[in-house]
Design an enzyme around this catalytic site. Sequence first.
Site, PDB file in Angstrom:
ATOM      1  N   SER A 110       0.794  -1.214  -0.021  1.00 54.45           N
ATOM      2  CA  SER A 110      -0.022  -0.170   0.145  1.00 54.45           C
ATOM      3  C   SER A 110       1.102   1.178   0.130  1.00 54.45           C
ATOM      4  O   SER A 110       1.801   1.183   0.911  1.00 54.45           O
ATOM      5  CB  SER A 110      -0.834   0.088   1.219  1.00 54.45           C
ATOM      6  OG  SER A 110      -1.899   0.858   1.236  1.00 54.45           O
ATOM      7  N   GLU A 111       0.758   2.222  -0.979  1.00 55.41           N
ATOM      8  CA  GLU A 111       1.682   3.134  -1.438  1.00 55.41           C
ATOM      9  C   GLU A 111       1.893   4.093  -0.130  1.00 55.41           C
ATOM     10  O   GLU A 111       2.898   4.938   0.050  1.00 55.41           O
ATOM     11  CB  GLU A 111       1.679   3.884  -2.497  1.00 55.41           C
ATOM     12  CG  GLU A 111       0.319   4.435  -2.829  1.00 55.41           C
ATOM     13  CD  GLU A 111      -0.558   3.555  -3.336  1.00 55.41           C
ATOM     14  OE1 GLU A 111      -0.741   2.493  -3.182  1.00 55.41           O
ATOM     15  OE2 GLU A 111      -1.480   4.369  -4.370  1.00 55.41           O
ATOM     16  N   ASN A 112       0.976   4.177   0.751  1.00 59.48           N
ATOM     17  CA  ASN A 112       1.164   5.064   1.760  1.00 59.48           C
ATOM     18  C   ASN A 112       2.087   4.592   2.973  1.00 59.48           C
ATOM     19  O   ASN A 112       2.517   5.408   3.745  1.00 59.48           O
ATOM     20  CB  ASN A 112      -0.314   5.228   2.662  1.00 59.48           C
ATOM     21  CG  ASN A 112      -0.934   4.027   3.008  1.00 59.48           C
ATOM     22  OD1 ASN A 112      -1.003   3.143   2.341  1.00 59.48           O
ATOM     23  ND2 ASN A 112      -1.468   4.249   4.316  1.00 59.48           N
TER      24      ASN A 112
END
Lengths: 217, 217, 221, 221
Positions: D50-52
């Site tokens: 998840s890119e966060n």
Amino acid sequence: MNKVVDYSVIKSLLRDGMTLMIGGFLGCGTPEGIIDLIIEMDLKNLTVICNDTSFVDKGIGKLIANGNAKKVITSHIGTNSESGKRMNEGSLEVELSPQGTLIERIRAAGSGLGGVITPTGVGTLVEEGKEKILLNGKEYLIEMPLKADVALVYASKVDPFGNCYYQGTTRNFNPIIALAADTVIVEAEEVVEVGQLNPEVVMTPGVLVDYIVKGDF
Amino acid sequence: MNKVVDYSVIKSLLRDGMTLMIGGFLGCGTPEGIIDLIIEMDLKNLTVICNDTSFVDKGIGKLIANGNAKKVITSHIGTNSESGKRMNEGSLEVELSPQGTLIERIRAAGSGLGGVITPTGVGTLVEEGKEKILLNGKEYLIEMPLKADVALVYASKVDPFGNCYYQGTTRNFNPIIALAADTVIVEAEEVVEVGQLNPEVVMTPGVLVDYIVKGDF
Amino acid sequence: MAVDAKVAKEIIAKRVAMELKHGQLVNLGIGLPTLVANYIPKDVYVTLQSENGMVGMGPTPEAGKEDRHITNAGGQYVTINNNGAFFDTAMSFSLIRGGHVDITVLGALEVDEKGNLSNWIIPGKLVPGMGGAMDLVTGAKKVIVAMQHTAKGDLKIKKACQLPLTAKGQVDMIVTELAVMEVTEKGLLLKEIHKETTVDEVIKLTEADLIIDENLKVMDL
Amino acid sequence: MAVDAKVAKEIIAKRVAMELKHGQLVNLGIGLPTLVANYIPKDVYVTLQSENGMVGMGPTPEAGKEDRHITNAGGQYVTINNNGAFFDTAMSFSLIRGGHVDITVLGALEVDEKGNLSNWIIPGKLVPGMGGAMDLVTGAKKVIVAMQHTAKGDLKIKKACQLPLTAKGQVDMIVTELAVMEVTEKGLLLKEIHKETTVDEVIKLTEADLIIDENLKVMDL
């Protein structure tokens, strides 16, 4: 050294027209108490640098909805209807930067690098007005560093010297913006004693932090 | 997924002429067992990318003294008399890169950036043959990314999936080189079970790691 | 003024220590600069960085209490204070090059009146490499050269460095056992001299031209 | 072939899931691509990013067990597997732009036969921003566009994208409820069609020219 202060001190550090970097990803890992303080102070003409403009009623989104920002440099405004509305009305300037580029631009400023050489955005609107460079036969954009007057950092735990620990995905922009502002203010869920944080798991060294305030999360 | 193997598997991955990145700072945080394996295999013509060439009898220094390397890209060779001697004899090519530049070049390769824009080295021998760029009125060098065939990473603790934890100052180059090589091999002081490392304190995500070997430190 | 190396180094370290301000982040180079830590006043809290990956570096561990996972940039065992932090080399040089280090103290082979510094190579003779010095000198807010005024009679404070540079025009201050000099736009400003030397002696032992500060002081050690 | 959106999405998610290989690092975009996670075969272990700021993203937490410190890139509560890791956004995009993500699956407003993708802006109408999409499409080893073949009758697979691009020539594969297409140097190669459609129907609903694979298959769902 004890850098813990109360919100009245934080208030004295913030002014109209400042450039602020604010941590958080769709509201996760944002110093909500300082956001509320800015709204209470009704600061104007802020430039806000952040991942996204969150939601109308959460985190950075509230600053947009309340009209505190004149400009936002961000990667995404789609979850906050006020951002698009104000942009279309002309009351909010929006500079969109790809997320990976945005964080590297902040890191570059904080790390003394002159810019970022990235393939992201080549052949798109993002390259408009930017210098391009060909290296090893591949085209890259040169993206410029981003600095701020003040970084508003969220931390899950902080000690009075400023060492920060971020739980889960609250980390996001927080440790990077702590490198790139003249003044770094941390709002923490928990203030622990010096020595409670193992030096190996400190994610932002206290030397980068100027002020700490205990938040109410 | 269990990536733990024994040294015979590591042996099958290493060949003459390879470019290796090796962790460690003056021997602290170096995978000593793999160094010894390379010496035992008597590999030749290696290009070694590392912070320093350590001491004659420690870590990377042993590879230099044993004549395994034809080239080293590093920031410091002064603590290993064999490095200077072999350089002067012409049997070892030495490319010196400032420490901060060296690690950013590795990070750039591992992060998909086309190069590094740094003020370090401007007006010195380091700028020879390099492109310079003027940004916001300041001069910078463009330094090129560094990649390797194999990264040899030391970890204090690793789980079978490859998640790494580095104690103290053993961290140094290790998490960065793990980003910049085709194959990443970790030698660890301790192999712990999956779930023993808190995801918040993992310093190299296991997805970057290909093979793990239990060292004897 | 003739003093042996040990006394000279003590004078230099003491004087440099007086430059450190409460709350600063400081990087002390290997060798003489390391001695500065011994003279930091009790009421001045500074954080020491070691570029291999820590801030809050503490004293040398007691014999038998060394932890081989904790070394300094010289490869020696050290300790970390309870408010310190470890990190990787990329972060370490973000701090250095990013201007977060308030003061860096380094030795020199040569330094000149334009603030140029040479301390990493003597071509054909000694090629240790620059290590982190180039980044430190380029990035730190204040660069202090701490060294003996001369090397076996050779003058080290030059009109212009002859050896390859570590960085161009980055030195702010030079502290020797004889004098304290500031690099200004007009040249080297002689601000302080040791009580046992004279301005004439300092001038004689300095190749660079010196501007004598109108408020020239005696080092208050 | 007429199917409702729900069925279409299920077909697409199932087919995309078949592209995932054991050991890969995969980023699934918000919306339809997220559904792919439901169809990953049991014997294929993939790590979701998840890119966060995490790898090893697990399923949605049970009601009442949400941890507000753990959210995905869509801002929803998620969990992390016991072999996962959290990190900051810079590290997250080092993984993405550095080619460590094996597969990224995204939706599209338009995609074309040169592998161009438009999915972040409809000028004057909708300006959500690119978020992490530009980096993902530029950096991931394999880019799969997962979307319904048409949007309310409008053809989305173009000869050339009309909307501003997300990235130029980076798409490798397009999966719709009707077909699987590969972007090749010669153009779009039609590799598979759904059992309930025909090549003619696919051609009719595709603005781009299609090269019909000589080994054209029926999707094996």
